[in-house]
Design a protein around this motif. Structure first.
Motif, mmCIF file in Angstrom:
data_model
loop_
_atom_site.group_PDB
_atom_site.id
_atom_site.type_symbol
_atom_site.label_atom_id
_atom_site.label_comp_id
_atom_site.label_asym_id
_atom_site.label_seq_id
_atom_site.Cartn_x
_atom_site.Cartn_y
_atom_site.Cartn_z
ATOM 1 N N HIS A 378 0.833 -1.199 0.000
ATOM 2 C CA HIS A 378 0.000 0.000 0.000
ATOM 3 C C HIS A 378 0.873 1.256 0.000
ATOM 4 C CE1 HIS A 378 -4.041 -1.531 0.193
ATOM 5 N NE2 HIS A 378 -3.731 -2.374 1.155
ATOM 6 N N ALA A 379 0.327 2.317 -0.559
ATOM 7 C CA ALA A 379 1.061 3.576 -0.649
ATOM 8 C C ALA A 379 0.677 4.559 0.449
ATOM 9 C CB ALA A 379 0.818 4.219 -2.017
ATOM 10 N N SER A 380 -0.239 4.146 1.341
ATOM 11 C CA SER A 380 -0.648 5.032 2.431
ATOM 12 C C SER A 380 -1.185 4.177 3.575
ATOM 13 C CB SER A 380 -1.704 6.031 1.932
ATOM 14 O OG SER A 380 -1.916 7.052 2.892
ATOM 15 N N ASP A 381 -1.771 4.837 4.590
ATOM 16 C CA ASP A 381 -2.243 4.144 5.789
ATOM 17 C C ASP A 381 -3.177 2.983 5.457
ATOM 18 O OD1 ASP A 381 -0.907 6.184 6.985
ATOM 19 O OD2 ASP A 381 -2.631 7.067 7.986
ATOM 20 N N ALA A 395 -7.827 -9.345 3.228
ATOM 21 C CA ALA A 395 -8.140 -8.123 2.487
ATOM 22 C C ALA A 395 -7.710 -6.922 3.303
ATOM 23 C CB ALA A 395 -9.633 -8.047 2.191
ATOM 24 N N SER A 396 -7.250 -5.878 2.625
ATOM 25 C CA SER A 396 -6.829 -4.651 3.306
ATOM 26 C C SER A 396 -7.309 -3.444 2.518
ATOM 27 C CB SER A 396 -5.303 -4.606 3.454
ATOM 28 O OG SER A 396 -4.658 -4.722 2.195
ATOM 29 N N GLY A 397 -7.803 -2.434 3.231
ATOM 30 C CA GLY A 397 -8.250 -1.191 2.615
ATOM 31 C C GLY A 397 -7.390 -0.042 3.088
ATOM 32 N N SER A 398 -7.102 0.906 2.207
ATOM 33 C CA SER A 398 -6.091 1.915 2.505
ATOM 34 C C SER A 398 -6.503 3.310 2.069
ATOM 35 C CB SER A 398 -4.778 1.526 1.804
ATOM 36 O OG SER A 398 -3.831 2.572 1.822
ATOM 37 N N ASP A 399 -5.783 4.294 2.625
ATOM 38 C CA ASP A 399 -5.923 5.688 2.189
ATOM 39 C C ASP A 399 -5.482 5.886 0.745
ATOM 40 O OD1 ASP A 399 -6.967 6.566 4.536
ATOM 41 O OD2 ASP A 399 -5.222 7.692 5.197
ATOM 42 N N ASP A 400 -4.771 4.909 0.180
ATOM 43 C CA ASP A 400 -4.329 5.063 -1.211
ATOM 44 C C ASP A 400 -5.444 4.732 -2.208
ATOM 45 O OD1 ASP A 400 -4.503 2.298 -1.274
ATOM 46 O OD2 ASP A 400 -2.342 1.956 -1.383
ATOM 47 N N LYS A 401 -6.686 4.547 -1.685
ATOM 48 C CA LYS A 401 -7.900 4.330 -2.480
ATOM 49 C C LYS A 401 -7.976 2.929 -3.078
ATOM 50 C CE LYS A 401 -7.537 9.181 -3.902
ATOM 51 N NZ LYS A 401 -7.434 10.100 -5.053
ATOM 52 N N GLY A 419 -11.462 1.364 -7.543
ATOM 53 C CA GLY A 419 -12.777 1.864 -7.905
ATOM 54 C C GLY A 419 -13.245 2.975 -7.001
ATOM 55 N N HIS A 420 -12.795 2.955 -5.743
ATOM 56 C CA HIS A 420 -13.148 4.040 -4.823
ATOM 57 C C HIS A 420 -12.392 5.310 -5.216
ATOM 58 C CE1 HIS A 420 -15.723 2.137 -1.847
ATOM 59 N NE2 HIS A 420 -14.965 1.065 -1.902
ATOM 60 N N LEU A 421 -13.030 6.441 -4.980
ATOM 61 C CA LEU A 421 -12.452 7.723 -5.361
ATOM 62 C C LEU A 421 -11.699 8.388 -4.216
ATOM 63 C CD1 LEU A 421 -15.491 9.148 -7.371
ATOM 64 C CD2 LEU A 421 -13.494 7.907 -8.250
ATOM 65 N N GLN A 422 -11.929 7.918 -2.982
ATOM 66 C CA GLN A 422 -11.251 8.488 -1.830
ATOM 67 C C GLN A 422 -10.812 7.364 -0.897
ATOM 68 O OE1 GLN A 422 -12.928 12.120 -0.057
ATOM 69 N NE2 GLN A 422 -14.421 12.213 -1.708
ATOM 70 N N TRP A 423 -10.387 7.748 0.312
ATOM 71 C CA TRP A 423 -9.851 6.785 1.266
ATOM 72 C C TRP A 423 -10.826 5.646 1.526
ATOM 73 C CZ3 TRP A 423 -10.006 11.918 3.799
ATOM 74 C CH2 TRP A 423 -8.877 12.682 3.492
ATOM 75 N N ILE A 424 -10.299 4.448 1.696
ATOM 76 C CA ILE A 424 -11.104 3.286 2.045
ATOM 77 C C ILE A 424 -10.928 3.034 3.532
ATOM 78 C CG2 ILE A 424 -11.447 0.822 1.680
ATOM 79 C CD1 ILE A 424 -10.342 1.335 -1.188
ATOM 80 N N TRP A 425 -12.048 3.004 4.254
ATOM 81 C CA TRP A 425 -11.997 2.889 5.705
ATOM 82 C C TRP A 425 -12.372 1.509 6.216
ATOM 83 C CZ3 TRP A 425 -15.157 8.042 6.429
ATOM 84 C CH2 TRP A 425 -14.304 9.129 6.199
ATOM 85 N N THR A 426 -13.057 0.692 5.406
ATOM 86 C CA THR A 426 -13.576 -0.565 5.937
ATOM 87 C C THR A 426 -13.729 -1.609 4.843
ATOM 88 O OG1 THR A 426 -15.471 -1.567 7.075
ATOM 89 C CG2 THR A 426 -15.928 0.360 5.714
ATOM 90 N N VAL A 427 -13.412 -2.865 5.170
ATOM 91 C CA VAL A 427 -13.617 -3.998 4.271
ATOM 92 C C VAL A 427 -14.157 -5.170 5.083
ATOM 93 C CG1 VAL A 427 -11.840 -3.342 2.595
ATOM 94 C CG2 VAL A 427 -11.218 -4.777 4.545
ATOM 95 N N ASP A 661 4.545 2.821 8.226
ATOM 96 C CA ASP A 661 5.145 2.397 6.959
ATOM 97 C C ASP A 661 4.133 1.792 5.991
ATOM 98 O OD1 ASP A 661 7.576 3.146 8.086
ATOM 99 O OD2 ASP A 661 7.913 1.147 8.904
ATOM 100 N N ASN A 662 2.834 2.016 6.232
ATOM 101 C CA ASN A 662 1.775 1.525 5.347
ATOM 102 C C ASN A 662 1.776 0.002 5.223
ATOM 103 O OD1 ASN A 662 1.580 4.326 4.867
ATOM 104 N ND2 ASN A 662 2.898 4.180 3.081
#
Length: 671
Positions: A378-381, A395-401, A419-427, A661-662
């Protein structure tokens, strides 16, 4: 991974073995200027340049930030002018980097017709991320913020520099000491305006930018002060100024107080008129606005406590030094006394809550960093992690969308879902493991086919971000919790909305189905937990006891107990029959973001029925015996917050995701 430096490239990440970009065929540069290994894109300026995270190989791979400027100009004369302006601005940034709360400029150069700045990397979260994580800004915190930032503005304004883009995203709270750091002075912004004045380029962010800057392109010290006031408004109300600007134009600044919750007005000294200060910061008439940072400080500091004064004195003192102030004892004997008092106060307030007796160790836990497994990509949190029902996929969801699917056994990435346009908070996985649900800041819920990676459908209806998703045990219903204060139940097969559950008066941050699927639990920023009848949508009961917002809830495997984690740093266990708080687990020293029970069958073999895992902003994952209330073991992270934890169906693996470190960490539990 290698990163393509073409600012127009749509997919810049490449395998290390590639010589040219697999997306745009641009030759890949192994080391920029023979020194900086570019790792990933941090932010994109829409083809005009990018900001990258990089490693400095000459400094033991120390992290740094590389800012790229790609001037879209015609002719060599225009390009030469852009380069000259770039170098002038870089020299100015080099001087600004002398301040301890401004990133140090490490290098600036031209390469392959692009201009580059290399700056110090600041480890921490920006204020928008803090707000998104549930940090509540009351008036006291706003005053503290102003006293920390105003001396920085005083410093840059005295050197003839206007930031021109102050907003929560450009203010980072440094993890090492909690101080605020102002970032993104950006030569690219100033050069963009200079080179492109003919097309009406404006600098700044809508809502935060004052009228004179937005309409006329003119900026003054007081322009930065307006942006600072708009930032304070956003933090106080959680309302983006851009929303009000679109609805009401600049007239919103005349009635900003109506959006402030009365709960944010607690405990401010009656001698401090913060409303007056914000009114004067936010006035559209530049002549009536504060003209300097000193004027604002003067209105705030006379009535402040010695601790707040100390913060200001140290910051202001730094502005008179030619190098960073490393030793606050040099400020003077008066500050020395204040510092000693403050240290005593902070130390007394920062001690962990009294724990239960010494941790027991009935099992072997692999928590050595060299032995535990780390998943990188991942490139972000990483905000959310979830095991598939068979335990083979994570599965992991991240601020990198993006969402990533991982093979738990090989620790290799299977695929990335976009497919998401902004941060992903939950999976969350469906009970049959064939479908994944996801939600995030773009207000959309997406269902994904796990075997193909294709999007099945998008569910829309919430008016704010999606904080949590959960499948019912039979897989027929999907529950979604939102920052719009509601919960929605959806038919998974048709995508139709079944009903909306309303009862919380603040954001709903977490939900969990009972094992029999008849009850849904929800936790909210209103400090309450509610139980709902899934069949009727009626509220069953409310649990109150936490003193701050609820961030996570989970049912025990037998469905008799509910665990809840809160910003108040505690975990509470609730008996669902007697409706009592059975026990409170204390040991975390920061807010508890996630809790998860070990599965019943696994827990009975490895530990006992009722073992609980928790993750916190204190950088730890803890394992608890919920029958005794004792902490069994702590998994220590090197740095960063823990946002999510998950347990595998066989109870042998614990996964966590966060800001360090994401990465995702997996620990193995064994008999």
């Amino acid at each position: 991974m290698r990163c393509c430096l073409n600012p127009d490239c749509l997919s810049p990440q490449n395998p290390d073995s590639n010589k040219v970009c697999q997306s745009c065929n641009t030759p890949l540069i192994e080391l920029l200027r023979g020194r900086y290994r570019v790792i990933k894109v941090i932010s994109d300026e829409g083809g005009f340049g990018r900001t990258y995270l990089a490693e400095d190989v000459d400094k033991l791979n120390e992290w740094c930030v590389v800012k790229q400027f790609a001037p879209k100009v015609q002719g060599t004369a225009a390009l030469k002018k852009a380069v000259e302006l770039f170098k002038e601005e870089a020299k100015q940034l080099q001087k600004l980097g002398e301040h301890p709360q401004i990133p140090t400029l490490l290098a600036y150069f031209e390469q392959d017709n692009y201009l580059f700045l290399v700056q110090q990397y600041i480890d921490g979260q920006n204020l928008l991320q803090e707000l998104r994580r549930g940090v509540i800004y009351d008036e006291n915190k706003i005053i503290q913020l102003l006293l920390d930032l105003l001396p920085i503005l005083k410093f840059i304004h005295e050197r003839g520099v206007i930031h021109r883009d102050i907003k929560p995203q450009n203010i980072i709270r440094r993890q090492s000491d909690g101080r605020l750091v102002l970032i993104d002075f950006g030569s690219s912004k100033q050069l963009t305006a200079t080179v492109h004045t003919q097309i009406g380029t404006s600098i700044g962010s809508h809502g935060y930018t004052p009228m004179e800057q937005m309409q006329d392109g003119k900026a003054y010290p007081s322009s930065d002060l307006f942006s600072l006031g708009a930032t304070c408004f956003h933090l106080l109300t959680k309302i983006r100024p851009s929303q009000l600007l679109m609805q009401k134009g600049y007239s919103w600044v005349n009635s900003w107080q109506q959006y402030v919750n009365h709960n944010q007005r607690n405990g401010v000294s009656p001698n401090v008129d913060l409303d007056r200060v914000l009114n004067k910061l936010l006035t559209t008439d530049i002549k009536q606005r504060y003209q300097s940072a000193d004027e604002v400080i003067k209105d705030l500091t006379p009535q402040q406590t010695s601790a707040a004064l100390l913060h200001t004195i140290i910051s202001s003192s730094a502005t008179t030094q030619t190098a960073k102030v490393r030793n606050p004892w040099l400020i003077g004997a008066g500050v020395l006394l204040l510092l000693l008092g403050l240290i005593g106060y902070v130390y007394s307030r920062s001690q962990p809550a009294t724990r239960f007796s010494q941790p027991i160790k009935p099992i072997n836990i692999t928590d050595n960093p060299e032995q535990s497994n780390t998943l990188k990509g991942h490139a972000s949190d990483v905000n959310s992690v979830a095991f598939s029902p068979d335990g083979k996929t994570l599965a992991s969801g991240s601020d990198d969308k993006t969402i990533k699917l991982w093979n738990v056994e090989t620790k290799q990435e299977i695929r990335t879902l976009k497919g998401h346009l902004q941060w992903i908070w939950t999976v969350s996985f469906s009970p049959d493991g064939k479908t994944l649900a996801s939600g995030g800041a773009d207000r959309n819920i997406k269902l994904w086919n796990i075997s193909t990676g294709e999007e099945i459908r998008t569910l829309k209806g919430h008016k704010d971000g999606i904080a949590a998703v959960a499948f019912s045990p039979d897989g027929n219903t999907l529950a979604t919790a939102s920052l719009d204060n509601t919960i929605k139940l959806w038919n998974v097969s048709t995508g139709e909305l079944i009903r909306t559950l309303s009862g919380h008066n603040k954001a709903v941050s977490t939900i969990s189905f009972s094992p029999d699927g008849q009850t849904l639990a929800s936790g909210s920023w209103d400090n309450k937990i509610k139980l709902w009848n899934v069949a009727t949508g009626k509220e069953i009961r409310t649990f109150s006891g936490h003193t701050q917002l609820i961030l996570t809830v989970a049912f025990s495997p037998d469905g008799m107990t509910l665990a809840s984690g809160s910003k108040d740093k505690t975990i509470k266990l609730w008996n669902l029959v007697t409706r009592e708080n059975i026990i409170t687990l204390q040991g975390h020293t920061d807010k508890v973001n996630a809790v998860a029970y070990l599965p019943k069958i696994a827990a009975s073999k490895i530990l006992n029925n009722g073992s609980l895992v928790s993750g916190s902003n204190d950088n730890t994952v803890k394992l608890w015996d919920t029958k005794t209330g004792k902490e069994i073991r702590t998994f220590k992270r090197d740095s960063g917050y823990i946002y999510s934890v998950a347990t595998s169906p066989d109870g042998k693996n614990i996964a966590s995701g966060g800001s360090a470190d994401n990465i995702i960490k997996i620990w193995r539990l064994s008999d």
